[in-house]
Design a protein around this motif. Structure first.
Motif, PDB file in Angstrom:
ATOM      1  N   SER A 152     -38.828  12.336 -27.857  1.00  7.33           N
ATOM      2  CA  SER A 152     -39.325  13.445 -28.674  1.00  7.33           C
ATOM      3  C   SER A 152     -39.103  13.185 -30.157  1.00  7.33           C
ATOM      4  CB  SER A 152     -38.632  14.746 -28.265  1.00  7.33           C
ATOM      5  OG  SER A 152     -38.836  15.031 -26.903  1.00  7.33           O
TER       6      SER A 152
ATOM      7  N   LEU B 208     -40.825  19.990 -36.026  1.00  7.67           N
ATOM      8  CA  LEU B 208     -40.444  20.978 -35.018  1.00  7.67           C
ATOM      9  C   LEU B 208     -41.502  21.113 -33.937  1.00  7.67           C
ATOM     10  CD1 LEU B 208     -38.639  23.339 -34.044  1.00  7.67           C
ATOM     11  CD2 LEU B 208     -39.911  24.809 -35.606  1.00  7.67           C
TER      12      LEU B 208
ATOM     13  N   THR C 117     -41.069  19.768 -30.002  1.00  5.74           N
ATOM     14  CA  THR C 117     -41.136  20.670 -28.848  1.00  5.74           C
ATOM     15  C   THR C 117     -42.310  20.330 -27.929  1.00  5.74           C
ATOM     16  OG1 THR C 117     -42.340  22.253 -30.241  1.00  5.74           O
ATOM     17  CG2 THR C 117     -39.979  22.560 -30.015  1.00  5.74           C
ATOM     18  N   TRP C 118     -43.437  19.846 -28.489  1.00  4.87           N
ATOM     19  CA  TRP C 118     -44.548  19.412 -27.637  1.00  4.87           C
ATOM     20  C   TRP C 118     -44.086  18.323 -26.681  1.00  4.87           C
ATOM     21  CZ3 TRP C 118     -48.451  18.668 -32.237  1.00  4.87           C
ATOM     22  CH2 TRP C 118     -48.899  19.920 -32.663  1.00  4.87           C
TER      23      TRP C 118
ATOM     24  N   TRP D 268     -40.891  17.362 -26.004  1.00  5.05           N
ATOM     25  CA  TRP D 268     -39.755  17.789 -25.190  1.00  5.05           C
ATOM     26  C   TRP D 268     -40.219  18.589 -23.974  1.00  5.05           C
ATOM     27  CZ3 TRP D 268     -34.576  16.724 -25.454  1.00  5.05           C
ATOM     28  CH2 TRP D 268     -33.722  17.535 -24.722  1.00  5.05           C
ATOM     29  N   GLY D 269     -41.234  19.403 -24.143  1.00  7.62           N
ATOM     30  CA  GLY D 269     -41.705  20.240 -23.047  1.00  7.62           C
ATOM     31  C   GLY D 269     -42.806  19.625 -22.205  1.00  7.62           C
TER      32      GLY D 269
ATOM     33  N   VAL E  51     -33.948  24.216 -21.976  1.00  2.00           N
ATOM     34  CA  VAL E  51     -34.595  24.986 -23.033  1.00  2.00           C
ATOM     35  C   VAL E  51     -33.720  25.069 -24.292  1.00  2.00           C
ATOM     36  CG1 VAL E  51     -35.366  27.322 -23.643  1.00  2.00           C
ATOM     37  CG2 VAL E  51     -36.028  26.322 -21.461  1.00  2.00           C
TER      38      VAL E  51
ATOM     39  N   ALA F 212     -34.360  22.834 -27.762  1.00  2.00           N
ATOM     40  CA  ALA F 212     -35.561  23.235 -28.507  1.00  2.00           C
ATOM     41  C   ALA F 212     -35.377  24.619 -29.116  1.00  2.00           C
ATOM     42  CB  ALA F 212     -36.777  23.217 -27.589  1.00  2.00           C
TER      43      ALA F 212
ATOM     44  N   PHE G 202     -35.450  25.399 -33.174  1.00  2.90           N
ATOM     45  CA  PHE G 202     -36.383  26.372 -33.743  1.00  2.90           C
ATOM     46  C   PHE G 202     -35.649  27.448 -34.522  1.00  2.90           C
ATOM     47  CE2 PHE G 202     -38.756  30.345 -33.540  1.00  2.90           C
ATOM     48  CZ  PHE G 202     -39.956  29.942 -34.127  1.00  2.90           C
TER      49      PHE G 202
END
Length: 288
Positions: free
Chosen positions: A89, A211, A215-216, A218-219, A263, A266, A270
């Motif tokens: 990530s 950020l 997160t894109w 990571w998820g 979760v 992330a 944020f």
């Protein structure tokens, strides 16, 4: 009669203003909607399997099962998969932020024939669903021998992101041209102008880009599941696939505990960078 019509027209044009109390109530309702799934996930992680499957469903566990979190950390090699996810990530986020900033700078400040149609073509790619390119992407990387490596994310990062390009383009277009002209008079080329003038001013957008792209990745579940093997895969794949009992059945409470832990990074990132995110969104919408 004429006066009444004018009063009616004025009333229609007057915007409706909510009181401070109504705004707070609305914000609290939205907060409950957004935080609710995470709270439900944590409560599910604290239940037993029988409580999980109970009908009607129990909202609160009879006794908190903190052992589910211990199992989530020990049943799989959680730290190793977390390191894989963090490395992948971060690497993608850094590369795509730099490449998107460079492309956005070109669209915002450089002149050239066909720039506007090319920008419209770029924006149109945002409407292309990722699922349509999934199979061709796998075939391409397979023929190049890049499956089970992190090179696909390197290439994706270097190729920039249409949405982030748009974000940087909007931000750079709002910067006064006097700064650019002064740098040109001092003898700076476009590369030095980009690095010395525009990048230092774009810290909120840089943080927002990092950020979002972090997160894109990571998820993301589909790309690691398709392109990476067991040793190189990410935490999202491991949590989904490998919390099972000796019979091969999924253990939903341990999965929920692993997902809650998954979760947190992330969420913390944020919360730390949210002021930069809001500032960049406001600044990027100043000028079209």
């Amino acid at each position: 009669m004429h006066v009444n019509r004018q009063a009616t027209a004025t009333a229609r044009r007057t915007p409706v203003r909510l009181s401070a109390g109504a705004v707070y109530v609305l914000l609290m309702a939205l907060a409950v909607v957004f935080v609710g799934p995470f709270v439900w996930l944590v409560l599910a992680a604290l239940k037993t399997r029988d409580e999980w499957a109970a009908i009607p469903a129990r909202i609160l566990p009879h006794k908190a099962q903190w052992g589910n979190f211990v199992s989530a950390l020990t049943d799989i090699n959680f730290p190793a998969y977390a390191v894989n996810s963090f490395f992948l990530s971060t690497m993608y986020a850094v590369l795509v932020t730099i490449s998107s900033a460079a492309v956005g700078f070109g669209f915002a400040r450089l002149r050239g024939r066909g720039k506007r149609p090319l920008f419209l073509v770029l924006l149109s790619t945002m409407m292309l669903p990722q699922i349509l390119t999934l199979l061709p992407t796998y075939v391409l990387f397979s023929r190049l021998g890049l499956v089970n490596t992190y090179w696909p994310w390197v290439l994706w990062g270097l190729a920039a992101s249409p949405y982030l390009i748009f974000l940087f383009r909007q931000f750079f277009a709002a910067i006064p041209r006097e700064l650019e002209d002064a740098a040109i008079i001092d003898g700076c080329g476009w590369g030095r102008i980009f690095v010395r003038v525009f990048l230092p001013l774009s810290r909120p957008v840089l943080i927002t880009s990092f950020l979002l792209s972090f997160t894109w990745t990571w998820g993301d579940y589909i790309s690691p599941a398709l392109l990476l093997d067991v040793d190189h895969t990410t935490l999202s794949v491991a949590i989904t696939a490998w919390y099972t009992d000796p019979h091969g059945n999924a253990i939903p409470t341990v999965q929920a505990a692993g997902a809650a832990l998954y979760v947190l990074p992330a969420l913390l990132i944020f919360l730390f960078a949210q002021r930069y995110f809001i500032r960049s969104v406001v600044a990027s919408g100043v000028k079209g």
